[in-house]
Design a protein around this motif. Sequence first.
Motif, PDB file in Angstrom:
ATOM      1  N   TYR A  35      39.535  43.928  38.340  1.00 38.28           N
ATOM      2  CA  TYR A  35      39.810  43.394  37.007  1.00 38.28           C
ATOM      3  C   TYR A  35      38.652  42.502  36.597  1.00 38.28           C
ATOM      4  O   TYR A  35      38.041  41.836  37.435  1.00 38.28           O
ATOM      5  CB  TYR A  35      41.089  42.560  37.010  1.00 38.28           C
ATOM      6  N   THR A  61      41.576  42.135  32.503  1.00 33.12           N
ATOM      7  CA  THR A  61      41.742  43.545  32.154  1.00 33.12           C
ATOM      8  C   THR A  61      41.257  44.434  33.287  1.00 33.12           C
ATOM      9  O   THR A  61      40.198  44.181  33.863  1.00 33.12           O
ATOM     10  CB  THR A  61      40.943  43.871  30.875  1.00 33.12           C
ATOM     11  N   ALA A  62      42.013  45.455  33.588  1.00 28.04           N
ATOM     12  CA  ALA A  62      41.625  46.366  34.663  1.00 28.04           C
ATOM     13  C   ALA A  62      40.349  47.117  34.310  1.00 28.04           C
ATOM     14  O   ALA A  62      40.173  47.576  33.181  1.00 28.04           O
ATOM     15  CB  ALA A  62      42.744  47.361  34.935  1.00 28.04           C
TER      16      ALA A  62
END
Length: 226
Positions: A35, A61-62
């Motif tokens: 992430y 966020t991945a």
Amino acid sequence: TANPTVAAVTTTLKFASLAAGSLHTCGITADGTSYCWGDNELGQLGTTTSNGTTTANPTVTAVATTLKFASLTLGESHSCGLTADGTAYCWGYNEYGQLGTTTNNGTTNANPTVAAVNTTLTFASLTAGGIHTCGLTSDGTAYCWGNDVFGALGDNSGNKVVPTVTAVATTLKFASLAPGVDFTCGLTAGGAGYCWGLDQFGQLGDGMTSIETAPVAIGGVSFLLP
């Protein structure tokens, strides 16, 4: 804005490790999922999910990949990950070849897509400098790629951009590497330190202030490995 207070990252995720770049941060969870968050102008987060653009993203966020990473390392505006089998991947800013690949539409600009470094080598460790990247193989051989204008790749030439994985010009074997901005240092298993690249402020530790395009010994000191 600036925050002098220690604050928790806004996420319920638990991380096994973190890595910080110039203006972005990434973490790996226990299962190897990566992430990132922060500046994404040059695709260094590995995702374009920030309002559909590559602008800054304050949300964890991945990274857009199914790959699982054992470690991450971040440069000024690029990111790289190493899988458990030693395969290296990079994404983000690539103008100076620091991703080790030109797979971004045949250019060397920003690439938000996780892409394998173009080499058959596997690495025991991977470390990113400002705009270059270096890796160590299991036998301690050092390789670098990216900006070599000031000799940071240590291939005994300098004054160029190198998008291909290139051996450092030395028979030395290193236990660890530490790239900086336009220079790189390595530590042998015996604790001897060597540096190469830009030496404008004496950062190579060799008592000089001239560019060195191959490893030179740090003078008068031995170091303990962590």
